[in-house]
Design a protein around this motif. Structure first.
Motif, short mmCIF file in Angstrom:
data_model
loop_
_atom_site.label_atom_id
_atom_site.label_comp_id
_atom_site.label_asym_id
_atom_site.label_seq_id
_atom_site.Cartn_x
_atom_site.Cartn_y
_atom_site.Cartn_z
N LEU A 35 1.02 -1.00 -0.09
CA LEU A 35 -0.19 -0.05 -0.33
C LEU A 35 0.74 1.01 -0.38
CD1 LEU A 35 -2.91 -0.66 2.08
CD2 LEU A 35 -3.34 -0.10 -0.38
N PRO A 36 1.58 1.57 0.95
CA PRO A 36 2.51 2.82 1.03
C PRO A 36 3.83 2.56 -0.30
CG PRO A 36 2.84 1.48 2.79
CD PRO A 36 2.03 0.54 1.88
N MET A 37 4.00 2.21 -1.37
CA MET A 37 4.45 2.11 -2.67
C MET A 37 3.58 2.49 -3.69
SD MET A 37 7.29 1.75 -2.37
CE MET A 37 7.93 1.82 -4.59
N ILE A 38 2.39 1.84 -3.59
CA ILE A 38 1.15 2.33 -4.64
C ILE A 38 0.79 3.67 -3.98
CG2 ILE A 38 -1.53 1.81 -4.95
CD1 ILE A 38 -1.05 -1.44 -3.76
N LEU A 39 0.28 4.37 -2.99
CA LEU A 39 0.48 5.09 -2.77
C LEU A 39 1.50 6.72 -3.50
CD1 LEU A 39 -1.12 5.46 1.00
CD2 LEU A 39 -2.55 6.19 -0.64
N LEU A 40 2.74 6.05 -3.24
CA LEU A 40 4.01 6.98 -3.68
C LEU A 40 3.72 6.74 -5.04
CD1 LEU A 40 6.60 5.65 -1.75
CD2 LEU A 40 5.70 7.98 -1.38
N ILE A 41 3.35 5.75 -6.34
CA ILE A 41 3.17 5.70 -7.54
C ILE A 41 1.95 6.85 -7.91
CG2 ILE A 41 2.60 4.54 -9.75
CD1 ILE A 41 3.90 1.61 -7.64
N ALA A 42 1.22 6.74 -7.01
CA ALA A 42 0.21 7.73 -7.36
C ALA A 42 0.36 9.30 -6.79
CB ALA A 42 -1.00 7.39 -6.78
N LEU A 43 1.51 9.44 -6.15
CA LEU A 43 2.28 10.91 -5.61
C LEU A 43 3.24 10.55 -6.36
CD1 LEU A 43 2.50 10.43 -2.09
CD2 LEU A 43 1.56 12.03 -2.84
N ALA A 44 3.70 9.95 -7.28
CA ALA A 44 4.58 10.60 -8.62
C ALA A 44 3.93 10.88 -9.72
CB ALA A 44 5.32 8.83 -9.07
N GLN A 197 12.42 5.33 -1.50
CA GLN A 197 11.12 5.60 -2.63
C GLN A 197 10.55 7.26 -1.86
OE1 GLN A 197 11.73 3.68 -5.28
NE2 GLN A 197 11.70 1.47 -4.57
N PHE A 198 10.64 7.47 -0.10
CA PHE A 198 9.50 9.05 -0.39
C PHE A 198 10.70 10.43 -1.39
CE2 PHE A 198 8.90 12.37 1.88
CZ PHE A 198 6.96 12.82 1.33
N LEU A 200 13.08 10.02 -3.76
CA LEU A 200 13.16 9.42 -5.16
C LEU A 200 11.75 10.24 -5.37
CD1 LEU A 200 14.80 6.27 -5.64
CD2 LEU A 200 15.65 8.40 -6.22
N MET A 201 10.48 10.01 -4.91
CA MET A 201 9.10 10.82 -5.55
C MET A 201 9.82 12.41 -5.59
SD MET A 201 6.41 11.88 -4.54
CE MET A 201 6.25 11.50 -2.87
N LEU A 202 10.02 12.69 -4.51
CA LEU A 202 10.01 13.86 -4.12
C LEU A 202 11.40 14.54 -4.78
CD1 LEU A 202 9.93 14.57 -0.26
CD2 LEU A 202 8.73 14.86 -1.93
N SER A 203 12.43 14.40 -5.83
CA SER A 203 13.10 14.60 -6.25
C SER A 203 12.66 15.00 -7.82
CB SER A 203 13.54 13.71 -6.50
OG SER A 203 13.63 12.34 -7.30
N ILE A 204 11.68 14.38 -7.98
CA ILE A 204 10.68 15.07 -8.71
C ILE A 204 10.34 16.28 -9.29
CG2 ILE A 204 8.90 14.84 -10.64
CD1 ILE A 204 8.18 11.66 -9.90
N THR A 205 9.85 16.79 -8.47
CA THR A 205 9.56 17.92 -8.08
C THR A 205 10.33 18.88 -8.27
OG1 THR A 205 6.79 17.29 -6.72
CG2 THR A 205 8.01 19.40 -6.08
N GLU A 206 11.42 18.46 -7.05
CA GLU A 206 12.57 19.38 -6.91
C GLU A 206 13.57 19.31 -7.95
OE1 GLU A 206 16.48 19.50 -4.05
OE2 GLU A 206 16.40 17.27 -4.10
N TYR A 207 13.45 18.45 -8.61
CA TYR A 207 14.14 18.53 -10.65
C TYR A 207 13.27 19.65 -11.11
CZ TYR A 207 14.71 17.13 -15.30
OH TYR A 207 15.42 17.62 -16.63
N TYR A 208 12.11 19.57 -11.69
CA TYR A 208 11.54 20.36 -12.49
C TYR A 208 11.39 22.25 -11.90
CZ TYR A 208 9.52 17.26 -15.25
OH TYR A 208 9.55 15.94 -16.14
N ASP A 209 11.75 21.89 -9.99
CA ASP A 209 12.10 23.14 -9.38
C ASP A 209 13.43 24.40 -10.36
OD1 ASP A 209 9.18 22.68 -8.32
OD2 ASP A 209 10.39 22.73 -5.48
#
Length: 221
Positions: A35-44, A197-198, A200-209
């Motif tokens: 479940l936590p990983m599914i939530l992270l995928i959704a967040l990504a 994993q959390f 790494l998911m957050l790095s998407i936002t940081e990269y685009y910032d």
């Protein structure tokens, strides 16, 4: 609002699985693990970016392969293969940024650490006659160290933290599985894994910032 709810659910479910694992019914353990990983995928996938570049897609796909690896790790080599593929997607994501070179000291430290782990763990497996497993573990160590190495190219602190936490998690898992029992192994492995994993998911936002900031600076110039 949706992202905040998903993040709260991630922390709540992740905390419960990490620290109250023994209280979960055996038939539901895998559900609570995934479940936590599914939530992270959704967040990504819910990350709002102007243009969905390779970094966005590669990190998101890496998360999916790791989630499948979570489930298939009960068949160790199969799960290891899915995680290895997930790391390859992370490597390509980090390389796609071309932000900066990896510092020499990072390369040296990771190379020494990788050599020690390979000689220790893979060497032990070879002595026991588990040649196929020794080769698989060696390949995995090389790939995850490459993932850690290339994370520094991004210039993203979240990507670096995520990669290093992943190395920590897998190191404890390997030592606990192949060498000796590690105290509080489940907590150490899963806490660092979900954290990795959390971030790494957050790095998407940081990269685009970072990309947006550079674009704004160029437009001002």
């Amino acid at each position: 609002m949706a992202r905040k709810v998903l993040i709260l659910l991630f922390f709540g479910l992740g905390f419960y699985y990490v620290f109250f694992f023994e209280t979960i019914d055996s038939s539901l353990k895998m559900v609570f693990k995934l479940l936590p990983m599914i939530l992270l995928i959704a967040l990504a996938f819910l990350t709002k970016v102007q243009v969905k570049s390779p970094y966005y897609w590669l990190i998101s796909i890496g998360l999916i392969f790791c989630a499948v690896g979570d489930y298939t790790l009960q068949w160790f080599i199969v799960g290891l293969s899915f995680f290895l593929i997930g790391h390859i997607f992370y490597i390509f994501a980090f390389r796609s940024t071309n932000q900066q070179n990896t510092p020499l000291y990072v390369k040296i430290v990771l190379a020494i650490y990788g050599a020690v782990m390979m000689f220790w763990i893979a060497g032990s497996l070879l002595q026991k006659g588990d040649t196929v497993l020794a080769i698989a573990v060696t390949a995995y160590i090389l790939v995850i160290l490459t993932m850690g190495w290339t994370s520094f190219r991004t210039g993203s602190k979240f990507a670096v933290i995520g990669a290093l936490l992943f190395i920590m998690s897998d190191s404890v898992l390997a030592i606990n599985r192949f060498m000796f029992d590690v105290a509080y192994a489940h907590i150490l492995i899963m806490f660092t894994y979900y954290g990795a994993q959390f971030f790494l998911m957050l790095s998407i936002t940081e990269y685009y910032d970072k990309i947006s900031s550079k674009t704004e600076i160029k437009s001002v110039e």
